[in-house]
Design a protein around this motif. Structure first.
Motif, PDB file in Angstrom:
ATOM      1  N   ASN A   1     -59.339 -81.475  10.254  1.00 31.18           N
ATOM      2  CA  ASN A   1     -59.529 -80.288  11.081  1.00 31.18           C
ATOM      3  C   ASN A   1     -60.347 -80.687  12.302  1.00 31.18           C
ATOM      4  O   ASN A   1     -61.301 -81.450  12.176  1.00 31.18           O
ATOM      5  CB  ASN A   1     -60.275 -79.212  10.277  1.00 31.18           C
ATOM      6  CG  ASN A   1     -60.168 -77.834  10.895  1.00 31.18           C
ATOM      7  OD1 ASN A   1     -59.446 -77.629  11.866  1.00 31.18           O
ATOM      8  ND2 ASN A   1     -60.891 -76.876  10.328  1.00 31.18           N
TER       9      ASN A   1
ATOM     10  N   LYS B   1     -56.818 -75.412  17.105  1.00 27.64           N
ATOM     11  CA  LYS B   1     -57.145 -76.280  15.976  1.00 27.64           C
ATOM     12  C   LYS B   1     -56.104 -77.379  15.830  1.00 27.64           C
ATOM     13  O   LYS B   1     -54.924 -77.174  16.144  1.00 27.64           O
ATOM     14  CB  LYS B   1     -57.188 -75.485  14.668  1.00 27.64           C
ATOM     15  CG  LYS B   1     -58.351 -74.546  14.514  1.00 27.64           C
ATOM     16  CD  LYS B   1     -58.307 -73.912  13.131  1.00 27.64           C
ATOM     17  CE  LYS B   1     -59.459 -72.936  12.923  1.00 27.64           C
ATOM     18  NZ  LYS B   1     -59.410 -72.361  11.551  1.00 27.64           N
TER      19      LYS B   1
ATOM     20  N   TYR C   1     -54.861 -81.290  13.591  1.00 28.81           N
ATOM     21  CA  TYR C   1     -54.821 -82.134  12.393  1.00 28.81           C
ATOM     22  C   TYR C   1     -54.145 -83.438  12.797  1.00 28.81           C
ATOM     23  O   TYR C   1     -53.204 -83.434  13.607  1.00 28.81           O
ATOM     24  CB  TYR C   1     -54.025 -81.434  11.295  1.00 28.81           C
ATOM     25  CG  TYR C   1     -53.665 -82.313  10.115  1.00 28.81           C
ATOM     26  CD1 TYR C   1     -54.567 -82.541   9.087  1.00 28.81           C
ATOM     27  CD2 TYR C   1     -52.403 -82.907  10.028  1.00 28.81           C
ATOM     28  CE1 TYR C   1     -54.232 -83.349   8.004  1.00 28.81           C
ATOM     29  CE2 TYR C   1     -52.060 -83.703   8.946  1.00 28.81           C
ATOM     30  CZ  TYR C   1     -52.979 -83.930   7.943  1.00 28.81           C
ATOM     31  OH  TYR C   1     -52.652 -84.724   6.875  1.00 28.81           O
TER      32      TYR C   1
ATOM     33  N   GLN D   1     -49.567 -79.081   4.770  1.00 26.06           N
ATOM     34  CA  GLN D   1     -50.865 -79.105   5.465  1.00 26.06           C
ATOM     35  C   GLN D   1     -51.087 -77.779   6.156  1.00 26.06           C
ATOM     36  O   GLN D   1     -50.185 -77.216   6.781  1.00 26.06           O
ATOM     37  CB  GLN D   1     -50.906 -80.232   6.486  1.00 26.06           C
ATOM     38  CG  GLN D   1     -52.273 -80.461   7.119  1.00 26.06           C
ATOM     39  CD  GLN D   1     -52.598 -79.490   8.254  1.00 26.06           C
ATOM     40  OE1 GLN D   1     -51.694 -79.055   8.985  1.00 26.06           O
ATOM     41  NE2 GLN D   1     -53.863 -79.152   8.433  1.00 26.06           N
ATOM     42  N   THR D   2     -52.311 -77.269   6.066  1.00 26.29           N
ATOM     43  CA  THR D   2     -52.706 -76.090   6.829  1.00 26.29           C
ATOM     44  C   THR D   2     -54.215 -76.087   7.015  1.00 26.29           C
ATOM     45  O   THR D   2     -54.958 -76.499   6.120  1.00 26.29           O
ATOM     46  CB  THR D   2     -52.260 -74.774   6.151  1.00 26.29           C
ATOM     47  OG1 THR D   2     -52.745 -73.661   6.914  1.00 26.29           O
ATOM     48  CG2 THR D   2     -52.781 -74.669   4.730  1.00 26.29           C
ATOM     49  N   ASN D   3     -54.673 -75.631   8.172  1.00 31.09           N
ATOM     50  CA  ASN D   3     -56.107 -75.420   8.394  1.00 31.09           C
ATOM     51  C   ASN D   3     -56.359 -74.068   9.071  1.00 31.09           C
ATOM     52  O   ASN D   3     -57.319 -73.906   9.814  1.00 31.09           O
ATOM     53  CB  ASN D   3     -56.749 -76.566   9.202  1.00 31.09           C
ATOM     54  CG  ASN D   3     -55.968 -76.933  10.438  1.00 31.09           C
ATOM     55  OD1 ASN D   3     -54.967 -76.299  10.779  1.00 31.09           O
ATOM     56  ND2 ASN D   3     -56.402 -77.978  11.130  1.00 31.09           N
TER      57      ASN D   3
ATOM     58  N   SER E   1     -59.378 -76.457   5.006  1.00 30.39           N
ATOM     59  CA  SER E   1     -58.144 -77.173   5.323  1.00 30.39           C
ATOM     60  C   SER E   1     -57.559 -77.762   4.052  1.00 30.39           C
ATOM     61  O   SER E   1     -58.294 -78.212   3.165  1.00 30.39           O
ATOM     62  CB  SER E   1     -58.423 -78.282   6.341  1.00 30.39           C
ATOM     63  OG  SER E   1     -57.224 -78.958   6.688  1.00 30.39           O
TER      64      SER E   1
ATOM     65  N   GLY F   1     -53.101 -69.989   3.741  1.00 32.51           N
ATOM     66  CA  GLY F   1     -53.091 -70.759   4.974  1.00 32.51           C
ATOM     67  C   GLY F   1     -51.850 -70.457   5.799  1.00 32.51           C
ATOM     68  O   GLY F   1     -50.726 -70.462   5.280  1.00 32.51           O
TER      69      GLY F   1
END
Length: 327
Positions: free
Chosen positions: A148, A168, A170, A187-189, A197, A307
């Motif tokens: 993140n 944001k 990654y 993937q997620t933040n 994250s 997310g």
């Protein structure tokens, strides 16, 4: 050998063929109306005439992909830190600078990154792959360079300029011979609470004329990366995959992580096979991933949230992954 403890830098300096290396930058603007993945890399197939550097850009909200092909000689990488150049374009952990004009598309960008949070590198565990990073001649190696980070700057595609101030990001990378024949990646933040994250990957790993299923998951929560990996003894208790949903339950000695990912429409991206960009992977940056995280000894859930703007991929055969747990 020293490069093992610097997974972010170019690993393929001695490679001539059957090799690829690519860095993945995911960037979401503050309003969450724009989602780009920018992927620079190099492709070194068996046929040297097909060797080239490349820059891919996925415009996820508009379901559009750009692929820019460059000469191999246009690729340059610093020997001691992560900085690569492809023609006029520069990539590092601090920034991206794009200056692309192929006669059909014109892309300019300056993105600056701060508050990078990488997967920790330790003496006996040099990054996300743990001790597997020491195993020679694996099909594919992986690095998580930033769970993140904050973004300032802009991307301008064909005179459509988008501000990424307050956005944001990654960053991760892959290198080796080929991507796995079967894998899940997510993937997620962008959770309800800031600073959280999730990254996860399950893949078929060729091994001694057979294969096993490897997996690496990390949840950044309250400033700590909680690790659920094959090499730290984590077990996958549930794995369900269909056209719409991916459900996973992981359990280590102290913690449990439950994941329910809802797949959204994606875009086909080129992927490497024996160094050549001839495979395909469908990637979405519009999926949603619901996460539950709790400690075994405690009854209450520590964290539960969904997310947004999630990257999600599923490639290959789910039965290969399931059978690989028994190997």
């Amino acid at each position: 050998m020293a490069n093992l403890w610097k997974p972010e830098i170019f690993q393929g300096r001695s490679k001539k063929r059957d090799y690829f290396e690519g860095w993945y930058f995911k960037s979401i603007d503050k309003e969450e109306k724009t989602a780009y993945s920018i992927i620079p890399g190099i492709s070194l197939p068996r046929d040297p005439e097909k060797s080239h550097a490349f820059i891919m850009l996925l415009d996820a909200k508009n379901h559009k992909m750009y692929y820019f092909n460059y000469k191999k000689s246009d690729f340059w990488a610093d020997k001691s830190q992560f900085e690569i150049k492809i023609h006029k374009n520069i990539f590092s952990l601090k920034n991206i600078h794009l200056d692309i004009d192929d006669g059909e598309n014109k892309i300019k960008a300056d993105l600056n990154f701060s508050n990078i949070i990488p997967w920790p590198v330790k003496l006996l565990s040099p990054g996300v792959m743990g001790w597997y990073a020491f195993v020679p001649k694996m099909e594919c190696y992986h690095g998580v360079l930033s769970f993140n980070h904050c973004i300032r700057g802009y991307v301008d595609i064909n005179d459509n300029k988008i501000s990424f101030n307050g956005g944001k990001g990654y960053i991760e990378k892959d290198w080796g011979t080929s991507m796995p024949s079967s894998w899940i990646w997510m993937q997620t933040n962008h959770f309800e609470n800031d600073g959280i994250s999730l990254f996860g990957s399950i893949a078929k790993i060729p091994w001694l004329k057979s294969y096993f299923t490897g997996y690496i998951f990390g949840l950044l929560y309250n400033g700590k990366i909680h690790r659920f990996t094959k090499y730290n003894g984590t077990k996958i208790c549930k794995l369900i995959v269909n056209d719409d949903i991916i459900e996973i339950k992981l359990e280590n000695k102290e913690e449990i992580l439950e994941i329910n990912a809802k797949r959204a429409e994606g875009v086909d991206l080129p992927a490497p096979s024996f160094g050549e960009m001839t495979s395909k992977v469908n990637e979405s940056l519009n999926s949603k991933i619901h996460v539950k995280f709790y400690i075994k000894k405690e009854k209450d859930i520590i964290f539960s949230g969904t997310g947004r703007n999630a990257g999600l991929e599923f490639v290959g055969n789910i039965n290969e992954l399931l059978n690989g747990f028994m190997k």
